[in-house]
Design an enzyme around this catalytic site. Structure first.
Site, PDB file in Angstrom:
ATOM      1  N   LYS A  23       0.633  -9.433   4.809  1.00 60.37           N
ATOM      2  CA  LYS A  23       1.658  -8.983   5.758  1.00 60.37           C
ATOM      3  C   LYS A  23       1.156  -9.155   7.196  1.00 60.37           C
ATOM      4  O   LYS A  23       1.888  -9.619   8.071  1.00 60.37           O
ATOM      5  CB  LYS A  23       2.034  -7.523   5.468  1.00 60.37           C
ATOM      6  CG  LYS A  23       2.862  -7.410   4.186  1.00 60.37           C
ATOM      7  CD  LYS A  23       2.916  -6.018   3.603  1.00 60.37           C
ATOM      8  CE  LYS A  23       3.590  -6.061   2.232  1.00 60.37           C
ATOM      9  NZ  LYS A  23       3.502  -4.806   1.490  1.00 60.37           N
TER      10      LYS A  23
ATOM     11  N   GLN B 150       1.237   1.192   2.609  1.00 63.35           N
ATOM     12  CA  GLN B 150       1.114   0.431   1.361  1.00 63.35           C
ATOM     13  C   GLN B 150       1.064   1.398   0.163  1.00 63.35           C
ATOM     14  O   GLN B 150       0.223   2.294   0.123  1.00 63.35           O
ATOM     15  CB  GLN B 150      -0.146  -0.452   1.399  1.00 63.35           C
ATOM     16  CG  GLN B 150      -0.259  -1.393   0.222  1.00 63.35           C
ATOM     17  CD  GLN B 150       0.874  -2.415   0.156  1.00 63.35           C
ATOM     18  OE1 GLN B 150       1.244  -3.030   1.143  1.00 63.35           O
ATOM     19  NE2 GLN B 150       1.458  -2.591  -1.021  1.00 63.35           N
TER      20      GLN B 150
ATOM     21  N   ASP C  20      10.280  -0.836   5.668  1.00 59.57           N
ATOM     22  CA  ASP C  20      10.290  -0.993   4.210  1.00 59.57           C
ATOM     23  C   ASP C  20      11.637  -0.574   3.623  1.00 59.57           C
ATOM     24  O   ASP C  20      11.962  -0.924   2.494  1.00 59.57           O
ATOM     25  CB  ASP C  20       9.203  -0.083   3.599  1.00 59.57           C
ATOM     26  CG  ASP C  20       8.102  -0.879   2.925  1.00 59.57           C
ATOM     27  OD1 ASP C  20       8.301  -2.086   2.725  1.00 59.57           O
ATOM     28  OD2 ASP C  20       7.074  -0.271   2.607  1.00 59.57           O
TER      29      ASP C  20
END
Ligand code: NDP
Length: 292
Positions: free
Chosen positions: A54, A98, A121
């Site tokens: 990412k 994460q 997200d």
């Protein structure tokens, strides 16, 4: 092969190029650089690889990247303090924690500290709630389901009025994928581990999104002829013909399904590359929302 192959790698690359161009235009206009902060807690190799990819994508697209890493034994207070600091930082536009976090941490509490404007997200209950309610628009759509819908639309698959079956109901893939399809006026059936006679339900699907994490679970004779098949699954199986001794397969038996479906995504090279591309798109959107 009768199915048209949906090339996720190529479509993801197009999304990335569009994002990079938009970032370049922002910078030329003197606006701030869209910046994503990632937070990794612990040392899971798969999680470390995901956050690294990412950050790499941010750099490649001319975006900013801040990588935070806390040890496996970080306390709830330490994690929360860091998320609050990132959330208050005006130079950070998106925050990605994460998952999964180490088991001793309260994931829901940590995620709830990310304000909706930085929830790139798309997992916050506020974004999911807006996605679920008629007439409300989420600020961000969860990246993998967003990628699935993007692939369908780019491939010219008609979603409105279609019978769509989503196999799997996780918070990060199945459920938001079903909500997104519903918001686009598909008639949606969600299947899970307690669903009876899956094959009969899947045979009705004009669109199938498979996300259960079971190698080649859906066989070709479950697929309705001409259906669009989006395979989210990423599973490793033994393959002595490969140097590594293994290979990746999806949740659908690709070789069988490709002879029946109208469209199909391969694994790898289908949904996988879309997830990071959509995260980059969401981070750009976050910067646009937060700064003129
Ligand atoms: P989860 O394990 O969180 O959820 C799996 C879902 O599948 C659950 O809803 C479960 O049902 C259902 N399920 C499990 N077994 C069966 C079965 N035999 N029959 C019917 N339903 C079943 O998985 P995720 O959603 O996180 O991931 C799914 C797959 O997608 C994995 O292979 C993962 O690696 C992949 N993935 C790929 C991404 C990408 O970028 N391409 C991103 C995220 C995930 P129940 O709710 O009843 O337990």
């Amino acid at each position: 092969m009768t199915a048209q192959l949906i090339d996720g790698k190529r479509i993801a690359q197009q999304v990335r190029e569009e994002v990079a161009l938009a970032v370049g235009r922002r910078v030329s206009a003197g606006k701030c650089i869209p910046t994503l902060a990632t937070l990794l807690v612990g040392n899971r190799p798969d999680s470390a690889a995901y956050v690294a990819s990412k950050s790499k994508a941010c750099m490649e697209l001319g975006m900013g990247s801040v990588s935070e890493h806390l040890p496996e034994d970080a306390t709830q207070e330490q994690v929360e303090a860091l998320v609050k600091k990132l959330d208050a930082d005006p130079e950070i536009h998106g925050i990605l924690v994460q998952l999964p976090l180490p088991a001793h941490l309260d994931e829901e509490r940590v995620l709830s500290l990310i304000s909706i404007e930085k929830d790139v997200d798309g997992f916050s209950p506020l974004n999911i709630g807006r996605l679920a309610q008629k007439g409300r628009v989420p600020l961000f759509m969860p990246c993998t389901p967003y990628g699935c819908i993007y692939l369908l639309e780019k491939s010219g698959v008609k979603i409105e009025g279609a019978n769509a079956v989503v196999l799997g109901r996780s918070n990060i893939v199945g459920l938001p994928a079903a909500l997104l399809l519903l918001s686009k006026n598909a008639t949606v059936t969600v299947c899970h581990s307690r669903t009876k006679d899956l094959a009969a339900i899947i045979r009705q699907a004009d669109i199938l999104i498979a996300a259960i994490g079971k190698s080649e679970f859906v066989s070709g004779d479950w697929i309705k002829p001409g259906a669009a098949v989006i395979d989210v699954g990423i599973n490793t199986i033994a393959d002595p013909t490969k140097k590594s001794g293994k290979r990746l397969v999806g949740d659908v038996n690709f070789n069988e399904a490709k002879e029946v479906a109208g469209w199909i995504t391969p694994v790898p090279g289908g949904v996988g590359p879309m997830t990071i591309a959509m995260l980059m798109k969401n981070t750009l959107t976050a910067a646009e929302l937060q700064s003129s």
